[in-house]
Design a protein around this motif. Structure first.
Motif, PDB file in Angstrom:
ATOM      1  N   TYR A 149      16.430  14.882  18.535  1.00  0.00           N
ATOM      2  CA  TYR A 149      16.585  16.051  17.677  1.00  0.00           C
ATOM      3  C   TYR A 149      15.195  16.518  17.259  1.00  0.00           C
ATOM      4  CZ  TYR A 149      17.711  18.920  13.651  1.00  0.00           C
ATOM      5  OH  TYR A 149      17.790  19.967  12.761  1.00  0.00           O
ATOM      6  N   GLN A 191      12.001   7.400  23.174  1.00  0.00           N
ATOM      7  CA  GLN A 191      10.927   7.917  22.322  1.00  0.00           C
ATOM      8  C   GLN A 191       9.722   8.348  23.163  1.00  0.00           C
ATOM      9  OE1 GLN A 191      10.714   4.447  19.797  1.00  0.00           O
ATOM     10  NE2 GLN A 191      11.669   5.548  18.098  1.00  0.00           N
ATOM     11  N   LYS A 209      17.399   8.781  18.091  1.00  0.00           N
ATOM     12  CA  LYS A 209      18.330   7.795  17.535  1.00  0.00           C
ATOM     13  C   LYS A 209      19.351   7.399  18.594  1.00  0.00           C
ATOM     14  CE  LYS A 209      17.852   9.393  12.875  1.00  0.00           C
ATOM     15  NZ  LYS A 209      17.610   8.404  11.895  1.00  0.00           N
ATOM     16  N   GLN A 239       8.607  18.197  14.257  1.00  0.00           N
ATOM     17  CA  GLN A 239       9.142  16.864  14.007  1.00  0.00           C
ATOM     18  C   GLN A 239      10.191  16.548  15.064  1.00  0.00           C
ATOM     19  OE1 GLN A 239      10.575  16.300  10.025  1.00  0.00           O
ATOM     20  NE2 GLN A 239      11.772  14.514  10.590  1.00  0.00           N
ATOM     21  N   SER A 260      12.992  13.370  16.134  1.00  0.00           N
ATOM     22  CA  SER A 260      13.579  12.060  15.859  1.00  0.00           C
ATOM     23  C   SER A 260      14.435  11.640  17.048  1.00  0.00           C
ATOM     24  CB  SER A 260      14.417  12.076  14.572  1.00  0.00           C
ATOM     25  OG  SER A 260      15.521  12.927  14.711  1.00  0.00           O
TER      26      SER A 260
END
Length: 98
Positions: A6, A72, A92, A88, A90
């Motif tokens: 995201y 990542q 997960k 930004q 993220s």
């Protein structure tokens, strides 16, 4: 395992996003060709499939990677990061139920 990537855009990033979009899509196409991409797309800044000058607020990708670290690393190598589109990101783990 599946992972959600995201990303939130920087303000006024539409021009940068447009400039590097072909490279961004090429990486996604590789995931698609490998059968690892579940879904990917931008989030329009307004309630429209074609937001025009309003642009986008970010992107969401759900794809399969061998580990969180691999997901990542893949996300950090996105051309949108190098171009300053994303402010930004993220990553997960994601468990698909339906």
């Amino acid at each position: 395992m599946l992972y959600v990537i995201y990303a939130e855009d920087n303000a006024d990033s539409l021009e940068k996003r447009t400039a590097v979009r072909p490279a961004h899509l090429a990486r996604l196409q590789m995931l698609q060709d490998e059968g690892r991409l579940i879904v990917a797309g931008p989030m329009p800044a307004v309630d429209s499939n074609d937001p025009g000058a309003a642009g986008f607020t970010g992107s969401t990708i759900i794809a399969e990677f061998p580990s969180l670290e691999a997901a990542q690393a893949w996300a950090e190598d996105d051309p949108y990061i190098a171009a300053g589109v994303y402010k930004q990101v993220s990553v997960k783990p994601f468990r698909r139920t339906f």
